[in-house]
Design a protein around this motif. Structure first.
Motif, PDB file in Angstrom:
ATOM      1  N   LEU A 252      78.060  26.532  38.470  1.00  0.00           N
ATOM      2  CA  LEU A 252      78.622  27.461  39.495  1.00  0.00           C
ATOM      3  C   LEU A 252      78.337  27.078  40.974  1.00  0.00           C
ATOM      4  O   LEU A 252      79.216  27.314  41.825  1.00  0.00           O
ATOM      5  CB  LEU A 252      77.787  28.988  39.216  1.00  0.00           C
ATOM      6  CG  LEU A 252      78.056  29.672  38.116  1.00  0.00           C
ATOM      7  CD1 LEU A 252      77.294  30.901  38.002  1.00  0.00           C
ATOM      8  CD2 LEU A 252      79.693  30.011  38.071  1.00  0.00           C
ATOM      9  N   THR A 253      77.315  26.714  41.149  1.00  0.00           N
ATOM     10  CA  THR A 253      76.948  26.244  42.555  1.00  0.00           C
ATOM     11  C   THR A 253      78.005  25.174  43.462  1.00  0.00           C
ATOM     12  O   THR A 253      78.041  25.309  44.463  1.00  0.00           O
ATOM     13  CB  THR A 253      75.459  25.516  42.878  1.00  0.00           C
ATOM     14  OG1 THR A 253      75.438  24.311  41.787  1.00  0.00           O
ATOM     15  CG2 THR A 253      74.523  26.426  41.949  1.00  0.00           C
TER      16      THR A 253
ATOM     17  N   ALA B 160      73.690  27.408  36.040  1.00  0.00           N
ATOM     18  CA  ALA B 160      73.444  27.611  37.322  1.00  0.00           C
ATOM     19  C   ALA B 160      74.172  26.496  38.091  1.00  0.00           C
ATOM     20  O   ALA B 160      74.774  26.788  39.059  1.00  0.00           O
ATOM     21  CB  ALA B 160      71.912  27.596  37.695  1.00  0.00           C
TER      22      ALA B 160
ATOM     23  N   ALA C  13      71.743  32.651  39.442  1.00  0.00           N
ATOM     24  CA  ALA C  13      72.538  32.554  38.276  1.00  0.00           C
ATOM     25  C   ALA C  13      71.709  31.860  37.042  1.00  0.00           C
ATOM     26  O   ALA C  13      71.777  32.525  36.111  1.00  0.00           O
ATOM     27  CB  ALA C  13      73.610  31.367  38.723  1.00  0.00           C
TER      28      ALA C  13
END
Length: 230
Positions: free
Chosen positions: A149-150, A146, A124
């Motif tokens: 999202l994780t 990033a 990402a």
């Protein structure tokens, strides 16, 4: 997010342990390409920082709290392979010395908080870095994206594993809704922490950030080209 012993049945725990072992083996080989005189010292600092910040919980709802996972942050700072090794070390210490996550669930936790967050976080970040302006000031926003999202992605991977080998009769749609709702909030908190952590390093030593090196190399090349043209 730490999975305790007994949440998943033995076959699922063994399978996740095998996946984790393979992933760590690949990371050990891949880290050789990432480790240099800047990345090696950073790896120890990253592991220590993530270990310390995971001990700090922030409230999400009634009786619920969250903490930094750190996989995206580790991948961006020291590279995805070295980042996974950092996360693995943190999770092993937490499991063996602090009973934070079960020993039989160690492979599961490495897959959830290490492999998933590091791999997705790095991908990402690279995608966001490619879209954003090609300057180091873009590194922190890309890192925050990033990180955001994780966390819910890791929660959904847990739901998938639980649907395959959960030991309690919990409706999967109920579990998914609860996990996603909580971890979207946790992900927002992780994004904020990651943004400020990366931004503070970019401000003083952007060359220490593994994910920023292509941008620095591009900037140096542009300077050299402009000087040659002059």
């Amino acid at each position: 997010m730490h999975v305790p012993d007994g949440f998943l049945d033995a076959p699922t725990s063994i399978a996740t342990g095998v996946v984790a072992a393979v992933a760590v083996g690949v990371a050990l080989k891949g880290a050789r390409r990432e480790l240099d005189d800047r990345t090696a010292p950073m790896a120890g600092l990253v592991a220590a920082f993530i270990f310390a910040t995971q001990m700090i919980n922030f409230p999400v709802g009634v009786g619920t709290s969250g903490h930094l996972l750190g996989g995206a942050l580790a991948a961006i700072l020291v590279g995805p392979f070295t980042g996974l090794l950092c996360m693995t070390c943190v999770l092993i210490v937490q499991s063996l010395l602090f009973a934070d996550g079960g020993i039989t669930a160690l492979g599961t936790n490495i897959d959830l908080m290490g492999v998933t967050t590091v791999a997705l976080g790095w991908l990402a970040f690279v995608a966001a870095r490619a879209i954003l302006p090609k300057r180091t000031s873009s590194v922190a926003p890309a890192a925050a994206f990033a990180a955001l999202l994780t966390v819910p992605a890791s929660a959904m991977v847990f739901v998938l594993l639980y649907s395959l080998g959960g030991t309690a009769d919990i409706p999967i749609d109920t579990l998914a809704a609860a996990m996603l709702g909580v971890h979207l909030v946790v992900g927002a908190g992780e994004a904020v922490i990651t943004f400020f952590a990366i931004a503070s390093i970019v401000a003083v030593r952007p060359d220490l950030i593994y994910g920023a090196r292509p941008l620095i190399a591009r900037r140096e090349l542009e300077v050299r080209v402009s000087e040659a043209s002059a």
